[in-house]
Design an enzyme around this catalytic site. Sequence first.
Site, PDB file in Angstrom:
ATOM      1  N   ASN A 139      43.311  40.429  45.865  1.00 38.69           N
ATOM      2  CA  ASN A 139      42.899  39.335  46.746  1.00 38.69           C
ATOM      3  C   ASN A 139      41.962  39.781  47.868  1.00 38.69           C
ATOM      4  O   ASN A 139      41.563  38.972  48.693  1.00 38.69           O
ATOM      5  CB  ASN A 139      44.115  38.601  47.309  1.00 38.69           C
ATOM      6  CG  ASN A 139      45.016  39.493  48.131  1.00 38.69           C
ATOM      7  OD1 ASN A 139      44.764  40.684  48.274  1.00 38.69           O
ATOM      8  ND2 ASN A 139      46.068  38.927  48.674  1.00 38.69           N
ATOM      9  N   PHE A 160      43.413  45.663  47.006  1.00 39.09           N
ATOM     10  CA  PHE A 160      44.208  44.799  46.142  1.00 39.09           C
ATOM     11  C   PHE A 160      43.348  43.623  45.702  1.00 39.09           C
ATOM     12  O   PHE A 160      42.322  43.312  46.318  1.00 39.09           O
ATOM     13  CB  PHE A 160      45.498  44.359  46.842  1.00 39.09           C
ATOM     14  CG  PHE A 160      46.563  45.420  46.766  1.00 39.09           C
ATOM     15  CD1 PHE A 160      47.395  45.510  45.660  1.00 39.09           C
ATOM     16  CD2 PHE A 160      46.698  46.362  47.772  1.00 39.09           C
ATOM     17  CE1 PHE A 160      48.351  46.507  45.557  1.00 39.09           C
ATOM     18  CE2 PHE A 160      47.652  47.364  47.697  1.00 39.09           C
ATOM     19  CZ  PHE A 160      48.477  47.434  46.573  1.00 39.09           C
ATOM     20  N   TYR A 209      50.780  48.908  38.689  1.00 38.24           N
ATOM     21  CA  TYR A 209      50.017  47.769  38.174  1.00 38.24           C
ATOM     22  C   TYR A 209      49.167  48.097  36.957  1.00 38.24           C
ATOM     23  O   TYR A 209      48.610  47.195  36.332  1.00 38.24           O
ATOM     24  CB  TYR A 209      49.095  47.224  39.271  1.00 38.24           C
ATOM     25  CG  TYR A 209      49.832  46.709  40.474  1.00 38.24           C
ATOM     26  CD1 TYR A 209      50.429  45.457  40.460  1.00 38.24           C
ATOM     27  CD2 TYR A 209      49.940  47.472  41.629  1.00 38.24           C
ATOM     28  CE1 TYR A 209      51.122  44.977  41.565  1.00 38.24           C
ATOM     29  CE2 TYR A 209      50.624  47.004  42.745  1.00 38.24           C
ATOM     30  CZ  TYR A 209      51.208  45.756  42.702  1.00 38.24           C
ATOM     31  OH  TYR A 209      51.893  45.283  43.797  1.00 38.24           O
ATOM     32  N   HIS A 267      47.199  41.484  34.911  1.00 38.05           N
ATOM     33  CA  HIS A 267      46.249  41.251  35.997  1.00 38.05           C
ATOM     34  C   HIS A 267      45.182  42.337  36.057  1.00 38.05           C
ATOM     35  O   HIS A 267      44.125  42.146  36.659  1.00 38.05           O
ATOM     36  CB  HIS A 267      47.018  41.206  37.327  1.00 38.05           C
ATOM     37  CG  HIS A 267      46.477  40.221  38.318  1.00 38.05           C
ATOM     38  ND1 HIS A 267      45.676  39.151  37.979  1.00 38.05           N
ATOM     39  CD2 HIS A 267      46.636  40.145  39.672  1.00 38.05           C
ATOM     40  CE1 HIS A 267      45.375  38.454  39.075  1.00 38.05           C
ATOM     41  NE2 HIS A 267      45.935  39.050  40.114  1.00 38.05           N
ATOM     42  N   ASN A 289      42.533  35.200  41.996  1.00 36.59           N
ATOM     43  CA  ASN A 289      42.388  35.578  43.404  1.00 36.59           C
ATOM     44  C   ASN A 289      41.264  36.572  43.675  1.00 36.59           C
ATOM     45  O   ASN A 289      40.660  36.548  44.753  1.00 36.59           O
ATOM     46  CB  ASN A 289      43.711  36.114  43.951  1.00 36.59           C
ATOM     47  CG  ASN A 289      44.724  35.007  44.151  1.00 36.59           C
ATOM     48  OD1 ASN A 289      44.364  33.864  44.410  1.00 36.59           O
ATOM     49  ND2 ASN A 289      45.989  35.332  44.003  1.00 36.59           N
TER      50      ASN A 289
END
Length: 193
Positions: free
Chosen positions: A70, A68, A17, A22, A116
């Site tokens: 969220n 993560f 990631y 993001h 999120n």
Amino acid sequence: MAGLRLIVGLGNPGPDYAQTRHNAGFWFVDALALEQGATWSAQGKLFGSTAQLTIDGEKIILFKPSTFMNESGKAVRAALQFYKIEPAEMLVAHDELDIEAGDVRLKFDGGHGGQNGLRDIIKVLGGDGKFHRLRIGIGHPGHKDRVVGHVLSRPNSTETSAMLDAVIEARRVLPLAIAGKFSDAMTALHTRK
């Protein structure tokens, strides 16, 4: 209004990631740490990593949740409680779909706008969730069905360059925000050439 004591970068952990849109919040705090040669230290009880630095004589804690996106709320709450910092003394840097790549905005309070990480932080902090946001534009893919793929993919070289420029611009006004001069910081950031 009080100044900043904690700057949180939002993102997802792990190398898969690291370069995605993001993780723009991680990009910001990583740039701050790199600039001062600050090192990251894993803090298991805080569900994240911290680095400490000084900007214009003020000690600032940088924080990256290891959860993560969220599940960012529990990490942010743990950091706030451990360091005895009020949410209003916190800046959360995050990716923002509703702003074009290369643009960046400061904001205080408000909704999560579908982000999120913000959604979870607001849920966990509840009524005490009034905090500052640094919204780093990643642009919208044009249709809601393409949003997940967009945020979890890498920007092209033009977008990457624009996003890194936005991070530099945000860093330029950071001393004003740290000093509690948020209106001045917003004016300087939002009216830049």
